[in-house]
Design an enzyme around this catalytic site. Structure first.
Site, PDB file in Angstrom:
ATOM      1  N   ILE A 156      -1.909  -0.080   5.530  1.00  0.00           N
ATOM      2  CA  ILE A 156      -2.917   0.893   5.940  1.00  0.00           C
ATOM      3  C   ILE A 156      -2.692   1.168   7.429  1.00  0.00           C
ATOM      4  O   ILE A 156      -2.110   0.345   8.137  1.00  0.00           O
ATOM      5  CB  ILE A 156      -4.367   0.426   5.667  1.00  0.00           C
ATOM      6  CG1 ILE A 156      -4.656  -0.922   6.328  1.00  0.00           C
ATOM      7  CG2 ILE A 156      -4.635   0.362   4.183  1.00  0.00           C
ATOM      8  CD1 ILE A 156      -6.093  -1.402   6.116  1.00  0.00           C
ATOM      9  N   ASP A 157      -3.135   2.318   7.884  1.00  0.00           N
ATOM     10  CA  ASP A 157      -2.871   2.728   9.255  1.00  0.00           C
ATOM     11  C   ASP A 157      -3.547   1.790  10.262  1.00  0.00           C
ATOM     12  O   ASP A 157      -4.535   1.126   9.951  1.00  0.00           O
ATOM     13  CB  ASP A 157      -3.362   4.152   9.487  1.00  0.00           C
ATOM     14  CG  ASP A 157      -2.648   5.168   8.617  1.00  0.00           C
ATOM     15  OD1 ASP A 157      -1.500   4.891   8.230  1.00  0.00           O
ATOM     16  OD2 ASP A 157      -3.251   6.219   8.315  1.00  0.00           O
ATOM     17  N   LYS A 158      -3.025   1.811  11.476  1.00  0.00           N
ATOM     18  CA  LYS A 158      -3.550   0.967  12.553  1.00  0.00           C
ATOM     19  C   LYS A 158      -5.058   1.113  12.694  1.00  0.00           C
ATOM     20  O   LYS A 158      -5.792   0.119  12.780  1.00  0.00           O
ATOM     21  CB  LYS A 158      -2.859   1.334  13.867  1.00  0.00           C
ATOM     22  CG  LYS A 158      -3.464   0.658  15.095  1.00  0.00           C
ATOM     23  CD  LYS A 158      -2.861   1.202  16.379  1.00  0.00           C
ATOM     24  CE  LYS A 158      -3.562   0.630  17.606  1.00  0.00           C
ATOM     25  NZ  LYS A 158      -3.044   1.206  18.864  1.00  0.00           N
TER      26      LYS A 158
END
Length: 310
Positions: free
Chosen positions: A137-139
């Site tokens: 998942i994105d930062k």
């Protein structure tokens, strides 16, 4: 050395072999695939190939994944929010602002660094920089991730992603008020030719399907649940922008005037899958971070959008 086979399908006809393999949901980067091809670790119908080989339905592709090199990424003690752990898998709730795995020039402070300190047995399928990482998942997206502790578990978990049987539900706040209470976005996603750091809906992109349900409507925003059927890079962010409702706080895909939330209002709150050994379905739910709930409460109380940029 791990061997993986793939039979070219009709919908992959004419596509570059490196692009096909990078789209198999093993989380391989195209650069990594091209390196394997260069090293002779990828064959088509028993013969070595080139990255630009145009795939033909029925082609038998074999990928030999080299054993991981000694890991030069250091373990770091972190207070990980572990929801589940056994000999095969870990489920961890990643905080907003944390990168999932190291990359050149960014070798510390990631979830992988913390996992390496937490346990010594992570799968090696994804190489030295991403041990155990099955999906990402994105930062600036918070939420649940499953991590494999051995290669056998890794393969079974990845296969569930390929088969679209993993439950992945996200909560998001989007700009605008949606007309429909539910819907499905079926639009292919690929690299944006004008900005190689961004993704967009594009003809010939990878199949991408997102289902959404409206949870609550506010004056200028909507709280929604998004359910992933596929897992493309930035999928929810791209798809919601595509239908005219980009995520609040999204610095890449949102409008110029968007709430200052230090990143998009997106939380991976529900994760469910079949355990790779017991074969029992297990599901986990993690509450959204306090900052997410506080933003929603401000919208609910219609506090004149106090976090909105000028």
């Amino acid at each position: 050395m791990e061997n993986i086979q793939h039979l070219i399908q009709e919908n992959e006809k004419g596509k570059r072999i490196d692009a096909v393999l990078a789209g198999l949901e093993y989380n391989w980067s195209r650069t990594q695939v091209q390196q394997w091809i260069k090293e002779g670790n990828v064959t088509v119908n028993g013969a070595k190939t080139k990255p630009n080989y145009k795939s033909v339905p029925g082609d038998e592709v074999q990928i030999e994944i080299p054993d991981p090199e000694p890991l030069d990424v250091e373990a770091e003690e972190m207070n990980l929010d572990v929801y589940y752990e056994d000999a095969d898998v870990i489920v961890v709730n990643k905080p907003k602002g944390m990168v999932v795995h190291p990359a050149p020039g960014h070798l510390s402070g990631t979830l992988v660094n913390g996992l390496m300190a937490h346990c010594k047995d992570l799968s090696g399928i994804n190489g030295v920089m991403r041990p155990g990482i099955v999906h990402r998942i994105d930062k600036d997206t918070s939420g649940l991730l499953m991590v494999a502790k051995n290669d056998a578990a890794h393969e079974k978990l990845v296969q569930q992603l390929v088969d679209k049987t993993v439950t992945r539900k996200y909560t998001a706040v989007v700009h605008g008020v949606l007309d429909n209470t539910a819907g499905t976005i079926h639009a292919p996603i690929g690299r944006d030719k004008k900005d190689r750091q961004s993704m967009t809906v594009v003809d010939g992109g990878k199949q991408a399907i997102t289902h959404f349900n409206v949870i609550e409507k506010f004056k200028d925003f909507t709280l929604v649940e998004c359910i992933l059927e596929t897992g493309r890079t930035h999928q929810i962010r791209v798809h919601m922008k595509y239908i005219g409702h980009p995520l609040a706080g999204d610095p890449k895909y949102g409008p110029r005037k968007t709430p200052d939330l230090n990143g998009q209002a997106l939380h991976a709150g529900v994760l469910g899958f079949v355990h790779p050994t017991t074969e029992e379905y297990i599901e986990f739910t993690a509450p959204a971070p306090a900052s997410f709930d506080e933003f929603v409460e401000k919208l609910r109380n219609d506090v004149d959008n106090p976090v909105k940029k000028d």
